[in-house]
Design an enzyme around this catalytic site. Structure first.
Site, PDB file in Angstrom:
ATOM      1  CG  HIS A  92      46.249  39.627  35.002  1.00  0.00           C
ATOM      2  ND1 HIS A  92      46.604  39.475  36.336  1.00  0.00           N
ATOM      3  CD2 HIS A  92      45.631  38.480  34.661  1.00  0.00           C
ATOM      4  CE1 HIS A  92      46.211  38.288  36.756  1.00  0.00           C
ATOM      5  NE2 HIS A  92      45.625  37.663  35.758  1.00  0.00           N
ATOM      6  CG  ASP A  93      42.387  38.950  36.596  1.00  0.00           C
ATOM      7  OD1 ASP A  93      42.556  38.621  35.410  1.00  0.00           O
ATOM      8  OD2 ASP A  93      42.710  38.223  37.564  1.00  0.00           O
ATOM      9  CG  ASP A 119      50.241  33.685  37.876  1.00  0.00           C
ATOM     10  OD1 ASP A 119      49.512  32.962  38.565  1.00  0.00           O
ATOM     11  OD2 ASP A 119      49.944  34.825  37.493  1.00  0.00           O
ATOM     12  CG  ASP A 121      45.086  31.641  38.698  1.00  0.00           C
ATOM     13  OD1 ASP A 121      45.074  32.851  38.426  1.00  0.00           O
ATOM     14  OD2 ASP A 121      44.262  30.830  38.233  1.00  0.00           O
ATOM     15  CD  GLU A 173      43.235  35.492  41.555  1.00  0.00           C
ATOM     16  OE1 GLU A 173      42.635  36.332  40.880  1.00  0.00           O
ATOM     17  OE2 GLU A 173      43.384  34.322  41.159  1.00  0.00           O
TER      18      GLU A 173
HETATM   19  C1  GLC Z   1      42.686  34.248  38.079  1.00  0.00           C
HETATM   20  C2  GLC Z   1      43.525  35.024  37.102  1.00  0.00           C
HETATM   21  C3  GLC Z   1      42.696  35.302  35.894  1.00  0.00           C
HETATM   22  C4  GLC Z   1      42.301  33.981  35.279  1.00  0.00           C
HETATM   23  C5  GLC Z   1      41.622  33.064  36.282  1.00  0.00           C
HETATM   24  C6  GLC Z   1      41.608  31.660  35.801  1.00  0.00           C
HETATM   25  O1  GLC Z   1      41.634  34.979  38.562  1.00  0.00           O
HETATM   26  O2  GLC Z   1      44.052  36.159  37.689  1.00  0.00           O
HETATM   27  O3  GLC Z   1      43.368  36.092  34.954  1.00  0.00           O
HETATM   28  O4  GLC Z   1      41.447  34.206  34.190  1.00  0.00           O
HETATM   29  O5  GLC Z   1      42.268  33.052  37.526  1.00  0.00           O
HETATM   30  O6  GLC Z   1      42.900  31.106  35.834  1.00  0.00           O
END
Ligand code: GLC
Ligand code: CA
Length: 559
Positions: free
Chosen positions: A330-331, A98, A200, A256
């Site tokens: 995980h979100d 990540d 991320d 992402e």
């Molecule tokens: C992304 C991650 C999330 C995190 C955010 C800030 O969306 O997947 O879990 O809280 O970024 O890093």
């Protein structure tokens, strides 16, 4: 279409904190992961996406990094990491790290320096602004985790930008020195042998500087963090990253991309391989949001909306870019509780149906830990049981502003909160679900249904969700049609059934997924009536001119 190994792979996401605790402190760790690599081998996945394992004060469970080249104390040591990587590679499993570089922790040495003075060499690593002339905040942007995106720092009498928590200051990507630091760090990991990166919120790195203009306010009065999505230089910076880091190895990359549109995705995940391999888009994760409070609702989706969204992405990226396929991470809450049916009667059957629906599409599928067991949302019930700052802050903010009642908000975070995905992996029916020693106290509650839903039981039963995933993954590995075939939706307006056809040359398959409890009859197109069943979640399904789809039935027929 060009063949690539990462198009033919299935990725498994590990959230290390909740996967396996090897030393009984209640927190999952790297040695725990190493001990479970055989399990992943048995499932058949090709790549692991590892949520962050770097040094972190854990304001946001590792998404706030204080040292990119060191391991979080609770997770183990760099030697543990190296052993995990080597063991995974021996088993033919790749590791995707990540990469969290939109922001760092406020405890990162760059930020500690940056806040010291306006002429500190690290000052421009972050985004600092004075108050407006009337003394108000530099602009109206909000943090993803409630409140404004600006935090005042009295040392220099200025504010710093944080699109996430105030312990996650945003890096200034317009500073070439910051970009070089990030590329050097990526090269360091690539030289160690990691196989790629999940990036991320990478769509947010390029801000509209220097103006940082006010934007349309959202439900809590602030503009959402997506104001910075797809900013002016994001593609330029990713192309630079590709040249200066990613091209130094045969990598797999997924961005992402909060706020990504189809048009933007065509650039991020472009098939000329100048930026990333694929993106995570979010449109289908918003399919059950509502006008009043966005994601904080218990509303159920209309299947026709889901079909429209996924079909647009399947057709839109065909030949131009590449999709990633997911229901969970995980979100997000657990998909069987959200899009399927987690009652005793239908949990396994609907979990298999959801898996079929997404694994038969074009793109690279992602399985989130526990999804392959049909793990469900957790009955948290009181605010004290939640750990996630997003849910806790949203509960306080929206109830205090009078936008939602406490009952509404409790129901919404119980249904949509990220902690649903973060309860410990359910390995067996012993105390703490085999995640941690019986005497340990896991960092977050174990879902009480672990006595019935756990890996040990799932592996022992031929008709389990786990065995079904194993079969889906194997089918994909053996079939170019499943990987590369084109996609066409049929029965567009049906509110219960998601059906589509995949085609590659003369080969074709048809997929039916019943998302409802209704029994429905459909007419099988003639070209499939001599076909064979590739997979189905009812063991007595048959090919015939008319097919009766029972509750949550899924069937795939190849001609
Ligand atoms: C992304 C991650 C999330 C995190 C955010 C800030 O969306 O997947 O879990 O809280 O970024 O890093
Ligand atoms: Ca541990």
């Amino acid at each position: 279409m060009e063949k690539r190994w990462w198009k033919e792979s299935v990725v498994y996401q590990i959230y290390p904190r909740s996967f396996c605790d090897s030393n009984g402190d209640g927190i999952g760790d790297l040695n725990g992961i190493t001990s479970k690599l055989d399990y992943l081998k048995e499932l058949g996945v090709d790549v692991i996406w590892l949520s962050p394992v770097y040094k972190s004060p854990n304001d946001d469970n590792g998404y706030d990094i204080s040292d990119y080249q060191d391991i979080m104390d609770e997770f183990g040591t760099m030697e543990d990491f190296d052993r995990m990587l080597a063991t995974a590679h021996e088993k033919g499993i790749k590791i995707m790290m990540d990469l969290v570089v939109n922001h760092t922790s406020d405890e990162h040495k760059w930020f500690i320096e940056s806040r010291k003075s306006t002429d500190n060499p690290y000052r421009d690593y972050y985004i600092w602004r004075p108050a407006k002339e009337d003394g108000s905040l530099p602009n109206n942007w909000g943090s993803c985790f409630s409140g404004p995106a600006w935090e005042y720092d009295k040392t220099t009498d200025m504010y710093f930008l944080h699109l996430f928590s105030k312990k996650q200051p945003d890096l200034n990507w317009d500073n070439p020195v910051v970009r070089q630091e990030v590329f050097d760090m990526m090269n360091w990991w690539l030289e160690k042998g990691v196989d790629g990166f999940r990036m991320d919120v990478i769509s947010l790195i390029s801000k509209e500087q220097p103006e940082l203009p006010d934007k349309e306010p959202g439900i809590n009065g602030y503009a959402t963090f997506n104001v910075s999505a797809n900013g002016p230089h994001v593609h330029e910076y990713l192309q630079e990253m590709r040249q200066k880091a990613l091209n130094n190895a045969d990598t797999i990359t997924v961005g992402e991309c909060s706020g990504v549109t189809l048009e933007e995705a065509k650039k991020y995940a472009r098939s000329d391989e100048k930026e990333l391999n694929m993106v995570f888009q979010f449109e289908h994760m918003d399919v059950d949001s509502d006008e009043k409070a966005g994601k904080w609702t218990t509303r159920k989706m209309d299947l026709r909306d889901l079909k429209k969204i996924l079909t647009r992405w399947q057709k839109g990226l065909q030949d131009i870019a590449w999709n990633s396929l997911y229901w969970e991470n995980h979100d997000q809450p657990r998909s069987v509780s959200r899009f399927g049916n987690d009652s005793d009667e239908y949990r396994e059957i609907s979990a298999k149906m959801l898996a079929t629906c997404i694994h038969m599409m074009q793109g690279t599928p992602y399985v989130y830990q526990g999804e392959e067991l049909g793990m469900t949302n957790c009955p948290f019930n009181t605010l004290e049981n939640f750990r996630d700052l997003e849910s806790i802050n949203a509960f306080h903010e929206l109830t205090e502003q009078g936008k939602m009642t406490e009952e509404e908000m409790m129901a919404a975070i119980g249904y949509k909160g990220r902690d649903n995905a973060r309860t410990p992996m359910q390995w067996d029916d012993s105390a703490n679900a085999g995640f941690s020693d019986a005497s340990a106290t896991p960092w977050i509650m174990v879902n009480p249904n672990y006595t019935k839903i756990n890996a040990k039981d799932q592996i022992s039963r031929e008709d389990s969700v786990f065995k079904y995933y194993q079969k889906l993954i194997k089918l994909r590995h053996e079939s170019d049609l499943i990987v590369y075939g084109t996609y066409d939706l049929i029965l567009d307006d049906d509110k219960d059934i998601y059906a589509y056809i995949r085609t590659l040359g003369d080969e074709k398959l048809i997929v039916y997924c019943n998302f409802s409890e209704n029994t429905r009859e459909v007419e099988l197109p003639e070209e499939f009536t001599d076909g064979k069943i590739l997979i189905s979640n009812y063991n007595d399904a048959k090919v015939s001119e008319k097919i009766t789809l029972r509750p949550y039935e899924a069937i795939v027929i190849q001609k």
